[in-house]
Structure formats: C-alpha cells, structure tokens
Design an enzyme around this catalytic site. Structure first.
Site, PDB file in Angstrom:
ATOM      1  N   GLY A 187      97.006  32.782  55.004  1.00 21.19           N
ATOM      2  CA  GLY A 187      96.813  33.916  54.098  1.00 21.19           C
ATOM      3  C   GLY A 187      95.536  33.755  53.291  1.00 21.19           C
ATOM      4  O   GLY A 187      94.537  33.205  53.760  1.00 21.19           O
ATOM      5  N   SER A 188      95.567  34.205  52.047  1.00 20.64           N
ATOM      6  CA  SER A 188      94.336  34.346  51.256  1.00 20.64           C
ATOM      7  C   SER A 188      93.670  33.041  50.844  1.00 20.64           C
ATOM      8  O   SER A 188      92.516  33.058  50.415  1.00 20.64           O
ATOM      9  CB  SER A 188      94.616  35.198  50.014  1.00 20.64           C
ATOM     10  OG  SER A 188      94.945  36.518  50.390  1.00 20.64           O
ATOM     11  N   THR A 189      94.345  31.904  50.933  1.00 16.84           N
ATOM     12  CA  THR A 189      93.645  30.637  50.675  1.00 16.84           C
ATOM     13  C   THR A 189      92.532  30.444  51.701  1.00 16.84           C
ATOM     14  O   THR A 189      91.541  29.768  51.432  1.00 16.84           O
ATOM     15  CB  THR A 189      94.609  29.434  50.722  1.00 16.84           C
ATOM     16  OG1 THR A 189      95.413  29.517  51.911  1.00 16.84           O
ATOM     17  CG2 THR A 189      95.507  29.389  49.497  1.00 16.84           C
ATOM     18  N   PHE A 190      92.687  31.067  52.883  1.00 15.47           N
ATOM     19  CA  PHE A 190      91.645  30.953  53.912  1.00 15.47           C
ATOM     20  C   PHE A 190      90.401  31.751  53.539  1.00 15.47           C
ATOM     21  O   PHE A 190      89.323  31.528  54.093  1.00 15.47           O
ATOM     22  CB  PHE A 190      92.177  31.430  55.266  1.00 15.47           C
ATOM     23  CG  PHE A 190      91.255  31.125  56.402  1.00 15.47           C
ATOM     24  CD1 PHE A 190      91.216  29.854  56.969  1.00 15.47           C
ATOM     25  CD2 PHE A 190      90.393  32.104  56.906  1.00 15.47           C
ATOM     26  CE1 PHE A 190      90.338  29.572  58.005  1.00 15.47           C
ATOM     27  CE2 PHE A 190      89.527  31.824  57.949  1.00 15.47           C
ATOM     28  CZ  PHE A 190      89.496  30.547  58.507  1.00 15.47           C
ATOM     29  N   LYS A 191      90.512  32.668  52.567  1.00 14.81           N
ATOM     30  CA  LYS A 191      89.336  33.423  52.127  1.00 14.81           C
ATOM     31  C   LYS A 191      88.262  32.499  51.569  1.00 14.81           C
ATOM     32  O   LYS A 191      87.078  32.863  51.534  1.00 14.81           O
ATOM     33  CB  LYS A 191      89.754  34.471  51.096  1.00 14.81           C
ATOM     34  CG  LYS A 191      90.568  35.621  51.699  1.00 14.81           C
ATOM     35  CD  LYS A 191      91.113  36.557  50.636  1.00 14.81           C
ATOM     36  CE  LYS A 191      91.948  37.678  51.276  1.00 14.81           C
ATOM     37  NZ  LYS A 191      92.639  38.519  50.274  1.00 14.81           N
TER      38      LYS A 191
END
Length: 575
Positions: free
Chosen positions: A304-308
């Site tokens: 999810g958004s930690t990969f951003k």
C-alpha cells in the site's frame, strides 16, 4: 642299492626339516609382527571389542542479546539407558523405569528386552528424576547427565530465536542458522566389559569430555524486543486483528533491535497445540508450521501507501518530478477504462507533489508513475534491490512477487505506483526504505553480531554485505524532508512526538480477493528525521472495525518511540 635308498631318505627328511623350519620361521615372524610390531594396534582392537560407548552431549552455546541478557540457555537433564547383558533384575528395572519416567510398561519392556549394546529409554529427563533412578542402584541401568535447551523468556522472540530438537540441533530460526557455531562437540563415556557384555568392576570408566559450543551475541535489544512484543499484543487485542508484526532496525548498519510477529509461541513447549485434535495425517505438522512461521520474513503482502516512499525516490532521482510540481485530484483518476479512486472521495483539489505525499494522494502517485513509465519503474525497482532478497540471517525469506515487465500495462503501472497489485515482505520494505533515507547504502538486515568464548571474549565477528549508490545524497535528503512533513503536518500526525523529529508514511491496503472486505494497516517511521538511527515498521493484518493505517498503525509507532527514543539516545548505535 640300500645305500642309495638311505641317501634318498636322508634327502627327503632334510627337505621336510627345512620346510618345517621355514614354516616355523614364517609363523614366528608373523607372531613377532602381531605381538611386537602391531601389538599396540591389536591390543586396541581387543579393547574396543570389550568397550561400550555412551555419548555425552556438549552444552550448546548460550544466546545473548546485545547487552548480555541470556535469551537462550541450557538446563542439566539426564538420559536414561539400559544395557541388556548387564541387567540382572529385568522385571524390577521395567517396574522402576515405568513408574519414574511415567511411561507405559509395554514401551519400557520392549526396550529393556531388546538385544542391543545400549538402548536409550528416554532423554531430557529432569535431573531430580535421574537422581531417584540412580539411587535404585539397578544393574544395567545408566543415568548420564545431559543438556536441554531452555529459553528464560518463553514466547518473546520465539519466531526469531527458534528452538532445538531432542538431539539438541536447531529446528527453526537463529538456532538452525547458527547451529554449527552453537552445537559444540559431543564427548563419550567408555566402559570395559567381559565377553558376555558385563562391566568389569576393576576397570574404570574412560571419559572423553565434550567441547561446549560457542556463545552467540545478537543485535536484539531485549528491552526493545519485550516492549515491541507487548505493544503488538495490545494492538492485536484492541483491533481484533488476525496478526500484528513489527520490525525495529538501525537503518545505518542493518542491526535489528526487535522483531516480533504475534501471536508467538512458547519456545519451551514448541509442539503444544493447546489441546487441538487433528483428524487427517499431516494436519498437526501443518498447524505447527503456521504457528512457527515468521510473517516478518516468510510472508509477502501488498504494502500500500508505504511503497509511495519508493515511487517518490525513483521520481526524484530521475528528475521526473520536483517537490513543487502541481497536480490536481478530483477524487479519482481514469487509467484506460479504469476509474481509480483516491481515499478522499471528494478529492484534494490542486496540490504540489509535497502536498501529494503528505496527503497520500493516489492520483498524484499514479500521475508520477505514468511519467516514469514501465521501463524506468522497473529500472528503479531493480536499482533499489527489490528483486533480490535482503539476505537476512533467518531461514525462509520470501521473495518479491511482481508483474513481468512485458505484462505490465498502464493499469498495472498505476496500481504499482501506490503500492498495490504486487507483494513484498516486511523485511524487504524496511530494508529498501533504509537505503533511501541513509544516503543510498543498501545494508543487510541481520540479528547476529559475533560469537563468544565462555569467558565472554570475542571469538568471531560477523560481517555483512553493503552496497552503495542506490540513490543520491540529495534525493535521500529531500525524501527525508518530505517524510518528516507527513508526520508533522500530514496523514501521519498520529506518530508525531513533541521534541523529536520523526519521518514516516502510513498505508492501508486491501487483501485479496478485493471483495473480502479485509484490510492491512501499516506505518513505517524513522528518527531522527535528519539523521535516521532507528526505523520501525508495524503491520496490522485484518483489523476489525477501523482499518486505516493513519488511525490504528501510526499510534503504535508513536507509542513505541515515546518509550524507546529516550532510551536509544543513551545507546552507542555502532556498538
């Protein structure tokens, strides 16, 4: 005529005499070789025929945390054996061993009556029971002191430490990875017997003493490990989650301070199933395999958004985007025929890239991913090390599950840009982000520091691979600044702590199938934001009720850091 016969007779007699003499010479020479030249060899062979050998287990090396706390130790136990030929009262032996060892009479009888040089009845017997059996003074019953692995803290770090089997060899975790250092070398007890196998009373036992295994010092800090475990257990209860995982690591050198994956299991009773009954063959072992499984390294998930963080690093490094580039979010973005929504359905409106990462805006990152393109996305995925395993010193590390580049269309690129439609492990995520915030050095996460002699002096220091140039210093500095803003002003405010500079990113991802309505909430945070010395990741699997990472995961890291940052300020990070 008579004279000729006498001559022939004397000649034959002389030949026989010389033949006998020769044979005697050969026999005497052979006896001389056996008795004098090879005497020691055959004496030893004869002794071996009348010796019985019993193994003495070596004490396994102890395991310490970084500060000297013993987390893996040994307890003295006994191994009970019988020597068939020496037993004079078989029924008495069967009665006593059945009673003291709480074994069935049938099982004990089979072993007592078995014709063998030595038969083990039971190992890992408590020392008090062994003493009682010895006091019966039963012929043919041997009570030898032995060692059993003991873990003073039970469940804490169970999936990291692992445990040993009945032979004292490692089964899972660090116990199996560092088995060759920990196991030591067994000794033996030799006793001399007569031809019937009965010990000779006048012959003393000969002992070859065992050699203790090397001690192992870990990078774990037991104070941090204990608190992280308690925090995950509390989070699991509060959110009714299926599982909660946490890793706490030094992003500068890869030393892991804590790793927990609750629920854990009791290291002193690893085969306990809590009374569960299994109908099918293999179900019991399958159940145990799941209990022992370390989700921090053995499993993958959609980050999810930690990969951003990783998408942002690639875009900044390639000059695809600047922090002040403008974007517009109406609450969704169209990719081919797919309408991909932002978590804020009304949209964020106009925003800069800095605001986009603070808001964790999906349309912004999809737009950035499109600017990068499939080839560049893949190039940075590889450059950042995401296609290779981290090399952590634990067994069974899972690899990244990613689309083949030729199968990656606009929709796949869009979803990958904000951390969905592919899977990585928690250890891979925290290791990769560490390299992006530490100036571009990819470190190897690890748990073992060194082996020790029994007196505590260092025997061998372990070294781990480090590669450089994964991202520039400028990009790393810019990324740290952006992630600090996420915590101080953006969606990660629940991790903010007055007086400390913390950077981080929240995430909420949906499990497969999408229709399941199950989510994974997570938060990755580091401190100090300007010079990271500690990084932590918490992953909450399938919480019930509230499932947003900013609401339930960020406060967990806030709680962790409130308690460990003051403690870490007094720690020598490079110790």
């Amino acid at each position: 005529m008579i004279k000729r016969r006498k001559t022939r007779y004397h000649k034959r007699a002389m030949q026989i005499f010389l033949l006998v003499l020769l044979m005697n010479g050969i026999l005497m020479g052979r006896l001389f070789q056996i008795m004098i030249i090879d005497g020691e060899f055959y004496t030893e062979k004869a002794r071996e025929l009348h010796e019985r050998e019993r193994m003495i287990k070596a004490a396994r090396g102890r395991i310490f945390d970084r500060n000297g706390v013993i987390v893996g130790d040994n307890r003295v136990v006994c191994t009970i054996s019988v020597i068939h030929n020496q037993i004079t009262e078989p029924e008495r032996v069967i009665e006593v061993l059945s009673k003291e060892l709480e074994m069935s009479e049938e099982t004990v009888r089979k072993r007592v009556e078995k014709y063998s040089s030595i038969e083990r009845i039971r190992s890992n017997v408590e020392i008090e029971i062994g003493k009682r059996i010895r006091e019966y003074n039963l012929d043919g019953v041997k009570v030898d002191e032995d060692y059993k692995r003991y873990y003073p803290y039970g469940e804490i770090a169970s999936k990291v430490l692992g445990f040993t089997g009945g032979d004292n060899q490692g089964i899972i975790g660090l116990e199996v990875v560092y088995d060759k250092y920990l196991q030591g070398k067994a000794g033996t007890i030799l006793t001399v017997t007569d031809a019937k196998g009965v010990e000779l009373e006048r012959e003393a036992e000969h002992r070859i003493e065992p050699i203790k295994g090397a001690d192992l010092r870990l990078t774990l800090d037991w104070n941090i490990q204990t608190y992280a475990t308690q925090l995950c257990e509390l989070t699991m209860k509060k959110t009714n989650a299926k599982r909660v995982s946490m890793i706490v690591m030094n992003p500068q050198n890869g030393e892991i301070y804590a790793m927990t994956d609750v629920p854990e299991f009791d290291l002193n009773a690893p085969y306990d199933t809590g009374g569960l009954v299994f109908a099918q063959e293999g179900e019991h072992q399958n159940y145990l395999n799941q209990v022992w499984r370390n989700g921090c390294i053995n499993d993958t998930y959609e980050p999810g958004s930690t990969f951003k963080i990783i998408t942002a690093a690639a875009a900044l490094e390639s000059n695809t985007v600047t922090t002040q580039d403008s974007f517009h979010c109406p609450g969704y973005i169209m990719v081919e025929d797919r309408r991909i929504r932002c978590h804020k359905v009304t949209g964020h409106g106009s925003e800069t890239f800095t605001q986009g990462i603070m808001n964790s805006c999906n349309p912004v990152f999809i737009s950035v991913g499109m600017r990068l393109g499939v080839e560049n996305f893949y190039r940075f995925f590889e450059q950042f090390g995401l296609f290779q395993k981290t090399g952590i010193d634990l067994p069974g590390e899972a690899g990244t599950i990613m689309h083949q580049m030729e199968n990656m269309g606009p929709v796949e690129l869009a979803t990958c840009s904000f951390g969905q439609s592919f899977q990585i492990s928690p250890i891979q995520l925290i290791t990769t982000v560490s390299s992006l915030i530490n100036g571009g050095r990819r470190i190897t996460p690890h748990l073992a520091k060194e082996t020790l002699y029994e007196d505590g002096s260092v025997k061998e220091v372990f070294s781990y691979e480090e590669t450089t140039g994964h991202v520039s210093q400028d990009t790393s500095e810019e990324l740290r600044m952006l992630l600090e803003k996420v915590v101080s002003e953006g969606g990660g405010k629940s991790a903010y702590i007055e007086g400390f500079r913390i950077g981080g990113k929240t995430a909420t991802s949906q499990t497969l199938p999408r229709s399941s309505g199950k989510y994974i909430a997570s938060f990755l945070g580091f401190a100090p934001a300007n010079d990271p010395q500690v990084i932590a990741l918490v992953v909450i699997h399938e919480p019930v009720g509230t499932y947003y990472g900013g609401q339930i995961a960020a406060p967990v890291i806030q709680n962790l850091y409130q308690n460990i940052l003051p403690y870490l300020e007094g720690m020598d990070y490079n110790r």
